[in-house]
Design an enzyme around this catalytic site. Structure first.
Site: not given
Length: 375
Positions: A105, A359-361
C-alpha cells in the site's frame, strides 16, 4: 537578438484526463508481497504466511492476485501453502522482485485511470512516489524500486512527482496509506502524517503545495484534512487506520467509546471535522462511525488495531478482526454499507504485530475503464 524559447511544462496526469479511482471501482488485480521480514513480527512470524494464504484464498475467488516473491524457492513454498488450502492457482501470478518489507500500500505505486482515451492501453497509468520507509527506517532501497518495476512489467506510463523546495527540485514522498479517495475529486489525509515535523516526508513542503500535487497527479481537487492517527501507528497518522470512503458520498470513521482511552478525543476531533466537511461539489458527507477494538498489546506496546484497515476488492470486502466483541459490530456496519459485496473477517491479531493489516499489505490495480465511462 532572439531570446531562447522556454519549453512548455509537460501536462500533468489530471490535465491529460487521469484520476485516482476509488477502491470499489473494478480491479484488474490485487498486488501483495509475500512476508519475509521476520523482524516485523518478532517471535510470531510463523502464523503470518498462513494469514496471507487466507487472504489470497478469498481474493482469488473474485480477481487475479499478483504475488511478489524474491525467487523460485519462495515461490515454491508459497505454492505449496496455497495448494494446501485449495487456492485456484490459475488466479495467481508470481512476480519476481526483491522487497525490504511487504507493505505494498505504501511502497507500491498509485494507479490512475483515464475514462476516455484513444486506446485501451492508454487508460491506466501509475504515479511513482518516492518511498523512504515512513521517514523512519533505513532499509527501503528495494521497496522504492517497486513502482518502476511494475510499470515496466505492465507497460504503463509512469509519473514521478517532483516539488521545488528550498531552491532544489526533489521527488515527492508519499504513501498509499496516507490518502484515501472517492474517485470524484475528494481526498482524505491527516495533518499529523503529511504536515508534521515528526517523520516529515517532505520537509518544507506546505499544505497548499501538497494540495496542488494531489490535484495535478490524482485529480483530487478537494482535500479533507483530519487531525491525527491512532495510538500505536508507527506511520505517524495514516488515514487508512482512521477514515475511509465507502462510496462517493459516504465516509466511515473509527470512534472510541471509552472516554479514558487516549484515542477518544483525537477520534472525536476527526469525527467533528468529517461532519463539517464538504465534498468536491460542496455537499455534506454521510459519516458512519466504526467501533474500535479493545487495545491489542504486545510487550506492553499498543498495536494499531483498527477496523478501518479493510480492503475493498471485486465483490468482496476483507475486514481485519481481533477476537473482540466489536468485531461483529464492525462487520455488520460494513456489510450494510456494501450490500453487493461479501464482507469477510480475517483474523489479524498476529498480523497487526507487523504494525499493519489488510489495507496496508494490498494494492489494487484498477481495470481500464470502458470507453465513455465516468467515475
Amino acid at each position: 537578438m532572439s531570446t531562447p524559447e522556454t519549453a512548455a511544462p509537460a501536462p500533468t496526469p489530471a490535465q491529460l484526463g487521469y484520476r485516482m479511482p476509488a477502491e470499489w471501482e473494478p480491479h484488474e488485480a490485487t498486488w501483495i508481497a509475500w512476508p519475509h521480514h521476520r523482524e516485523d513480527w518478532p517471535g510470531k512470524f510463523g502464523p503470518v504466511p498462513w494469514v496471507y494464504v487466507e487472504i489470497v484464498r478469498h481474493l482469488s475467488r473474485f480477481e487475479r492476485v499478483n504475488i511478489v516473491v524474491d525467487g523460485r524457492r519462495m515461490r515454491d513454498g508459497v505454492t505449496e501453502k496455497l495448494e494446501a488450502h485449495s487456492v485456484d492457482l490459475k488466479q495467481v501470478t508470481f512476480v519476481k522482485a526483491r522487497t525490504d518489507r511487504v507493505w505494498l500500500r505504501d511502497s507500491g505505486p498509485t494507479f490512475i485511470v483515464k475514462d476516455k482515451g484513444q486506446e485501451e492501453g492508454d487508460r491506466v497509468g501509475l504515479v511513482d512516489w518516492r518511498f523512504n520507509a515512513w521517514a523512519k527506517y533505513d532499509d527501503h532501497r528495494h521497496d522504492n524500486r517497486i513502482p518502476r518495476r511494475l510499470a515496466r512489467r505492465l507497460g504503463l506510463k509512469r509519473w514521478t512527482p517532483r516539488v521545488e523546495c528550498e531552491g532544489a527540485s526533489r521527488r515527492v514522498v508519499m504513501e498509499g496509506g496516507a490518502i484515501d479517495v472517492n474517485g470524484r475529486g475528494s481526498l482524505l489525509a491527516t495533518e499529523e502524517c503529511l504536515l508534521s515535523d515528526v517523520q516529515a516526508r517532505n520537509p518544507g513542503v506546505d499544505r497548499l503545495t501538497l494540495e496542488r500535487i494531489f490535484a495535478d497527479y490524482l485529480a483530487a481537487r478537494n482535500v479533507i484534512w483530519l487531525n491525527q492517527g491512532i495510538v500505536g501507528d508507527d506511520t505517524h497518522g495514516h488515514v487508512d487506520d482512521l477514515a475511509r470512503f465507502v462510496d462517493s458520498t459516504t465516509v466511515v470513521t473509527v470512534v472510541e467509546s471509552k472516554v479514558s482511552d487516549p484515542n477518544y478525543e483525537p477520534l472525536q476531533e476527526n469525527l467533528r471535522r468529517l461532519q463539517e466537511a464538504r465534498d468536491q461539489d460542496g455537499q455534506a458527507l454521510r459519516v458512519v462511525p466504526l467501533p474500535m477494538p479493545a487495545p491489542v498489546l504486545f510487550d506492553n506496546e499498543r498495536l494499531p488495531a483498527s477496523y478501518a484497515n479493510f480492503y475493498i476488492a471485486n465483490s468482496l470486502v476483507l475486514v481485519p478482526t481481533f477476537n473482540d466483541p466489536a468485531d461483529r459490530e464492525a462487520l455488520n456496519t460494513l456489510a450494510a454499507l456494501f450490500p453487493d459485496r461479501e464482507v469477510v473477517g480475517i483474523h489479524a491479531v498476529d498480523l497487526v504485530l507487523g504494525l499493519g493489516t489488510l489495507h496496508c499489505l494490498s494494492q489494487q490495480q484498477p481495470a481500464a475503464p470502458a470507453e465513455g465511462s465516468s467515475s
